[in-house]
Every structure is written in structure tokens, then in C-alpha cells.
Design a protein around this motif. Structure first.
Motif, PDB file in Angstrom:
ATOM      1  N   HIS A  31     -13.930  -5.292 -17.061  1.00 16.93           N
ATOM      2  CA  HIS A  31     -14.400  -4.195 -16.043  1.00 16.93           C
ATOM      3  C   HIS A  31     -13.232  -3.948 -15.642  1.00 16.93           C
ATOM      4  N   ALA A  32     -12.602  -4.949 -15.363  1.00 15.65           N
ATOM      5  CA  ALA A  32     -11.459  -4.566 -14.803  1.00 15.65           C
ATOM      6  C   ALA A  32      -9.926  -4.132 -16.440  1.00 15.65           C
ATOM      7  N   TYR A  33     -10.428  -5.235 -17.313  1.00 16.84           N
ATOM      8  CA  TYR A  33      -9.745  -4.574 -18.815  1.00 16.84           C
ATOM      9  C   TYR A  33      -9.973  -2.958 -18.876  1.00 16.84           C
ATOM     10  N   ALA A  34     -11.486  -2.787 -18.559  1.00 20.32           N
ATOM     11  CA  ALA A  34     -11.399  -1.002 -18.840  1.00 20.32           C
ATOM     12  C   ALA A  34     -10.831  -0.914 -18.328  1.00 20.32           C
ATOM     13  N   GLY A  35     -10.736  -0.651 -17.110  1.00 19.44           N
ATOM     14  CA  GLY A  35     -10.017  -0.149 -15.643  1.00 19.44           C
ATOM     15  C   GLY A  35      -9.099   0.139 -15.646  1.00 19.44           C
ATOM     16  N   LEU A  36      -8.360  -0.790 -16.339  1.00 19.91           N
ATOM     17  CA  LEU A  36      -7.292  -0.186 -16.669  1.00 19.91           C
ATOM     18  C   LEU A  36      -6.528   1.203 -17.175  1.00 19.91           C
ATOM     19  N   ILE A  76      -3.876  -2.048 -22.463  1.00 22.96           N
ATOM     20  CA  ILE A  76      -4.750  -2.660 -23.054  1.00 22.96           C
ATOM     21  C   ILE A  76      -4.372  -4.091 -24.211  1.00 22.96           C
ATOM     22  N   TRP A  77      -2.945  -3.632 -24.551  1.00 24.74           N
ATOM     23  CA  TRP A  77      -2.167  -5.112 -25.196  1.00 24.74           C
ATOM     24  C   TRP A  77      -2.050  -6.401 -24.593  1.00 24.74           C
ATOM     25  N   ALA A  78      -1.536  -5.783 -23.541  1.00 27.86           N
ATOM     26  CA  ALA A  78      -1.162  -6.696 -22.483  1.00 27.86           C
ATOM     27  C   ALA A  78      -2.696  -7.712 -21.722  1.00 27.86           C
ATOM     28  N   GLY A  79      -3.269  -6.460 -21.590  1.00 29.11           N
ATOM     29  CA  GLY A  79      -5.162  -7.776 -20.592  1.00 29.11           C
ATOM     30  C   GLY A  79      -5.530  -8.012 -21.722  1.00 29.11           C
ATOM     31  N   ARG A  88      -6.888   8.826 -16.372  1.00 28.77           N
ATOM     32  CA  ARG A  88      -7.127  10.058 -15.318  1.00 28.77           C
ATOM     33  C   ARG A  88      -5.839  10.219 -14.903  1.00 28.77           C
ATOM     34  N   GLY A  89      -4.767   9.874 -15.275  1.00 29.26           N
ATOM     35  CA  GLY A  89      -2.617   9.903 -14.452  1.00 29.26           C
ATOM     36  C   GLY A  89      -2.805   9.152 -13.565  1.00 29.26           C
ATOM     37  N   ASP A  90      -3.808   8.418 -13.382  1.00 29.21           N
ATOM     38  CA  ASP A  90      -3.837   7.824 -11.952  1.00 29.21           C
ATOM     39  C   ASP A  90      -3.200   6.111 -12.133  1.00 29.21           C
ATOM     40  N   ALA A  91      -2.440   4.777 -11.277  1.00 31.07           N
ATOM     41  CA  ALA A  91      -1.924   3.946 -10.965  1.00 31.07           C
ATOM     42  C   ALA A  91      -3.215   2.714 -11.332  1.00 31.07           C
ATOM     43  N   PRO A  92      -2.893   2.169 -12.195  1.00 35.00           N
ATOM     44  CA  PRO A  92      -4.277   0.428 -12.419  1.00 35.00           C
ATOM     45  C   PRO A  92      -4.112   0.305 -11.045  1.00 35.00           C
ATOM     46  N   LYS A 120      -7.614  -4.049  -7.601  1.00 30.92           N
ATOM     47  CA  LYS A 120      -7.876  -4.783  -7.477  1.00 30.92           C
ATOM     48  C   LYS A 120      -8.198  -5.251  -8.885  1.00 30.92           C
ATOM     49  N   ASP A 121      -8.491  -4.439 -10.420  1.00 28.16           N
ATOM     50  CA  ASP A 121      -8.203  -4.968 -11.476  1.00 28.16           C
ATOM     51  C   ASP A 121      -7.014  -4.884 -11.611  1.00 28.16           C
ATOM     52  N   LEU A 122      -5.880  -5.340 -11.435  1.00 26.70           N
ATOM     53  CA  LEU A 122      -4.260  -6.067 -11.670  1.00 26.70           C
ATOM     54  C   LEU A 122      -4.604  -7.178 -11.103  1.00 26.70           C
ATOM     55  N   SER A 123      -4.793  -7.561  -9.790  1.00 25.28           N
ATOM     56  CA  SER A 123      -5.411  -8.914  -9.027  1.00 25.28           C
ATOM     57  C   SER A 123      -6.146  -9.609  -9.945  1.00 25.28           C
ATOM     58  N   LEU A 124      -7.552  -9.169 -10.309  1.00 24.13           N
ATOM     59  CA  LEU A 124      -8.448 -10.166 -11.064  1.00 24.13           C
ATOM     60  C   LEU A 124      -7.956 -10.659 -12.886  1.00 24.13           C
ATOM     61  N   LEU A 125      -7.384  -9.511 -13.625  1.00 25.23           N
ATOM     62  CA  LEU A 125      -6.343  -9.878 -14.097  1.00 25.23           C
ATOM     63  C   LEU A 125      -5.759 -11.248 -14.395  1.00 25.23           C
ATOM     64  N   VAL A 126      -5.007 -10.796 -13.791  1.00 26.17           N
ATOM     65  CA  VAL A 126      -3.978 -11.752 -13.134  1.00 26.17           C
ATOM     66  C   VAL A 126      -4.710 -13.662 -12.798  1.00 26.17           C
ATOM     67  N   VAL A 127      -5.655 -13.167 -12.006  1.00 24.41           N
ATOM     68  CA  VAL A 127      -6.662 -14.492 -11.913  1.00 24.41           C
ATOM     69  C   VAL A 127      -6.870 -15.694 -12.855  1.00 24.41           C
ATOM     70  N   TYR A 128      -7.116 -14.625 -13.077  1.00 29.09           N
ATOM     71  CA  TYR A 128      -8.718 -15.027 -15.048  1.00 29.09           C
ATOM     72  C   TYR A 128      -7.395 -15.382 -15.530  1.00 29.09           C
ATOM     73  N   PHE A 129      -6.305 -14.829 -16.390  1.00 26.63           N
ATOM     74  CA  PHE A 129      -5.613 -15.473 -17.436  1.00 26.63           C
ATOM     75  C   PHE A 129      -4.910 -16.706 -16.292  1.00 26.63           C
TER      76      PHE A 129
END
Length: 245
Positions: free
Chosen positions: A200-205, A139-142, A211-215, A218-227
Motif C-alpha cells: 500500500h505504501a509502495y503504490a502510494g508513492l 517504483i524502482w527504488a521501492g 497527483r503532483g504531490d510529494a510522497p 508515512k509511506d516513506l517511513s513504512l518502506l524504510v522500516v520494512y526494508f
């Protein structure tokens, strides 16, 4: 650039109103929203009400800290001549943008931690140690994405227009991105739009980590592109503003 970051941090921490809305306000919202329960499931997410809104409000608090703080402060600095003074130094445009992003991101950390503490104490949210660490970092990095957006808005808007523009984006991204209510409750067409928004991608991380899953990729890619889009736009606007001066 380090000196500018220290100055920005000092200014932000001295602003009591800003610290209240960015640090305490999200935690209060969390308590209000989950007051009637917390253990019930949020449909389509695999999370309880308490865990879902813990991530949502922590993300909302970080968003408040980096977006609201950066945009209005920069617009005012442009009007009072502070940015013009910085141009007389050796600080490059990218250094100014990075200093703003970095200082805002540091201020966002207390907002995240306070929500987590309140959720654990008041609603008995229990996660593994690695999940708490991963959630805090994610959440901090996002939040850097929205810190960059705040810098860009500060260079687009005038001092009089910056607040309404920022508020419109702030509430729009929060609502449509699923921070205030699950996007799974949206109609299909709105859910599709929501899935491409940075909030949406931010909260998805955070939700994936809970849930114990890896991010999700799509969420990671979207955040990188937006950044890259927001940071690049902020740097370009800084240079453009420099040429006008």
C-alpha cells in the motif's frame, strides 16, 4: 560482489518464462483492467482509472520480478549446494544479500517501463516529464523492499515449500495492499490493515507523484522500516544457515 550481480542478471535475463511474467504480464493485466475505460475517476484517489492502474501494475510487475525471482532461486541454490560454495569465498553475508537485492532490482526496471509505455500509447496517459522520471525512480527504488523480502523467504523455506509460501505472500500483499483494486473500496477495518502494508505504501508513492504531490511521510517511513526489517532478517538468516553448514 560485482561479479555475483552480473551472474545473477545473466541468469534472470535468460529465463524467458520469468521475464514474461515479470515484464509482459503486468502490462497485459493493465490493458485488460482498463479496457472498458480509463478516463473515469477512481473514488477517493483523485486519479483516473488509467493512471491509478498504471502505477498499480508497474508496482505489481516490479514486485513479481524481485519477490518471485529471489525466493525460489535462493531456495534452490541452498539445495543444490551453490550457497555452500559461496561460503568458501571471501564474500560476506551482507554482500550476498546485497547482490541478490541489487540484481533483482535491475531486472524490475523493464517491468516498470513497459507498463508506462503501454499506458501512454494505448490509454493516452500524459504526465509531465519530471513525473515520469520520478515515478520510474520511486517504483524502482521501492522494489528493493520486496527484493529483500524475497531473499529472506528463500532462507526460511525449503525448495518444496518456497513456491506456495511466496505465492501466498505475493497475492496477499498485492490484493490487500490495493494493487488490484483501490483500497478505498475496502471496508473500514480492512482499509486500516491495508494502510500499514508495504504494498500500500509502495503504490502510494507513485499515486502521490501522479497527483503532483510529494510522497507521504508515512509511506516513506513504512518502506524504510520494512526494508531494514527484511534486509536485516535476510542477512541474519544467511549467517544462521552458514553456522548450520
Amino acid at each position: 560482489m560485482t561479479g555475483l550481480i552480473r551472474l545473477e542478471l545473466t541468469r534472470a535475463l535468460r529465463n524467458r518464462k520469468f521475464m514474461f511474467f515479470s515484464v509482459l504480464y503486468p502490462a497485459l493485466l493493465f490493458i485488460i483492467i482498463v479496457n472498458s475505460g480509463g478516463a473515469e475517476q477512481v473514488e477517493g484517489t483523485g486519479l483516473t482509472l488509467a493512471t491509478f492502474f498504471m502505477v498499480s501494475m508497474a508496482s505489481f510487475g516490479a514486485l513479481t520480478a524481485v519477490l518471485m525471482g529471489n525466493s525460489e532461486r535462493i531456495a534452490k541454490e541452498r539445495e543444490n549446494g551453490w550457497v555452500r560454495q559461496l561460503r568458501l569465498t571471501t564474500l560476506p553475508g551482507r554482500g550476498y544479500v546485497l547482490a541478490k537485492i541489487a540484481s533483482a532490482a535491475v531486472v524490475s526496471l523493464p517491468a516498470i517501463v513497459v507498463v508506462f509505455v503501454v499506458a501512454a500509447v494505448a490509454k493516452d496517459v500524459r504526465l509531465d516529464a519530471w513525473q515520469w522520471v520520478a515515478l520510474t525512480f520511486a517504483i524502482w527504488a521501492g522494489s528493493l523492499v520486496f527484493a529483500a523480502l524475497g531473499v529472506a523467504i528463500g532462507y526460511i523455506a525449503t525448495g518444496d515449500a518456497v513456491r506456495p509460501i511466496t505465492m501466498l505472500l505475493y497475492f496477499g500483499l498485492s490484493l490487500l495492499g490495493g494493487l488490484w483494486m483501490p483500497a478505498t473500496s475496502f471496508p473500514d477495518w480492512l482499509r486500516h490493515i491495508s494502510s500499514w502494508l508495504p504494498t500500500h505504501a509502495y503504490a502510494g508513492l507513485g499515486q502521490a507523484i501522479e497527483r503532483g504531490d510529494a510522497p507521504g511521510g508515512k509511506d516513506l517511513s513504512l518502506l524504510v522500516v520494512y526494508f531494514l526489517l527484511f534486509a536485516g532478517g535476510a542477512a541474519w538468516l544467511y549467517r544462521k544457515d552458514t553456522r548450520k553448514a
